[in-house]
Design an enzyme around this catalytic site. Sequence first.
Site: not given
Lengths: 95, 486
Positions: B79, B154, B178
């Site tokens: 990420k 996210s 997330s």
Amino acid sequence: MKLSYQQVEHIARLGRLALSQAEIENFSLQLSNILENFEILQQVDTTHIPPTTRTNPLQNIFREDEVAESYPQNAILANAPQQEENCFKVKAILE
Amino acid sequence: MSELYQLTIHEAHELLKQRKISSVELTKSVLRRISQIEDKLHACVTIADESALKQAKKIDDCIKNGDIAPLTGIPVLVKDIICTKGIRTTCCSKILENFVPPYDATVIEKLKAQKAVMLGKSNMDEFAMGSSTEHSAFFPTHNPWDLSRVPGGSSGGPAAAVASDESIYALGSDTGGSVRQPAALCGVVGLKPTYGRVSRFGLVAFASSLDQIGPLTKDVTDCTLVMNTIAGHDPKDSTTVQYPVPDYTQHLIPDLKGLRVGIPEDYYVEGMQTEVRTALEVAIRKLEELGAKVDWEASLPHTKYALAAYYILAPSEASANLARYDGVKYGFSAPNASNVIEATEKTRQFGFGIEVKRRIMLGTYALSAGYYEAYYLKAQKVRTLIRQEFDQAFKKYDALVTPTSPTVAFKLGEKLEDPMQMYLSDVCTLPINIAGVPAISIPAGFADGLPIGMQIIGKPFDEGTILRIAFAYEQASDWHKRKPPL
């Protein structure tokens, strides 16, 4: 809790954010709506309840103050938008 | 197995160890998969294909010499909020669009120590603030199961990438759900470790008392292998604990005899999709069949206050953490400002997207004079009650089981204009960050072809038990073997 245009402007200034007029108007509505949803917390009796700032079982962490190699100056300055004489360049703070 | 990119970590490891495949072949296969489907998904923001292949080539030489660990030679996506030395780390924000970190996050150092192959960086909501990945400053990611839907957020990029075989596994971060919510919406496994279990050094800070890095994998066995690698004390993160890291693979036990599982009705909120509730009931019956003693009437009545507490605490911490983006040391800097304050304000006006601004505003308000006690302090006290409630529950149960998300993946654009509706997508996951306990989401069914996630919540630092429950369920089901129709 309704946030006025002036209040939103004030908070933006505290948060060092410039906002457009449309953003201020939008936030005035949205933030008021969100804050209304937070009112539910007032139902909870928190007398004598201490606040929690962290959930792990640690207290102060100490270590020896040992001298060690740091990052090279050019590596740290490599991302700087503006630099001069191996320093970060900023606008004058005191005129 | 038709294509190498479909492999799990443990499958790829066996083949690499037996020298039936090479890391170069595996890496090429994954890169080919990315080039085939990335146009549809938009899960990646930086693909380091050349350096990945170079690494793989070197690693193959090591493997020839018998130097191989569980993650050696296996490609990983990270990420874009986790710092990677020499690879752009943007947080999917304009303000960090060109930021190249001078150091690696501790988790990256640990992956490199095992000779993992770094594929690149994946998409996310800007600064991890969002539940749909639509708040990325670059582009939204599409759900591989239905391209008109969001992958969750996210960590939507990592979840979509793992679900569609663009990567063998990925690392995400979880502040209020997330890792787990996108894992649920994309049909993969996602773990949020106990706060303090995995180092946050090099994880760009969103809400420091809530953030944890966690793995997104194709199955539970892979999750244990990644946890074995990334967990542990780090002198660079003083919030990590010194407890020894267990071998999580020892918890891969396919029965649940003697385990007590609580089902808190409080998580079945208004708006919970019927199919999600039904799928969870069926999955929990399966846990009973596997030997777990299930109490259907567990109670955590303060759950209903968690959303409000979270959306005060997280933005407050964020507003302080994001104060560092002033356009001086790194990142975007607004030109043509007449003085230092104007320069800062304009840098942040043009550098931050709408959701980040909204959270800075909320946090600044909650921390400002006159409102601090009513909002921030109140939320911290409610946090105490929520944690105490979990502590009480864990005297009776070894784990709690809930849905991960109240609904399956929603349509792109559906919640974008209504922040409160978007915030509600995290309603089942954020109490876990508030309490600092670990939780995993695993595939537990489908509704109209869209994945449903089951969340298993554990005692602090007892990831082992929730991994055991997840593994036993996975062995008794085949949801994790389904692949999106791409």
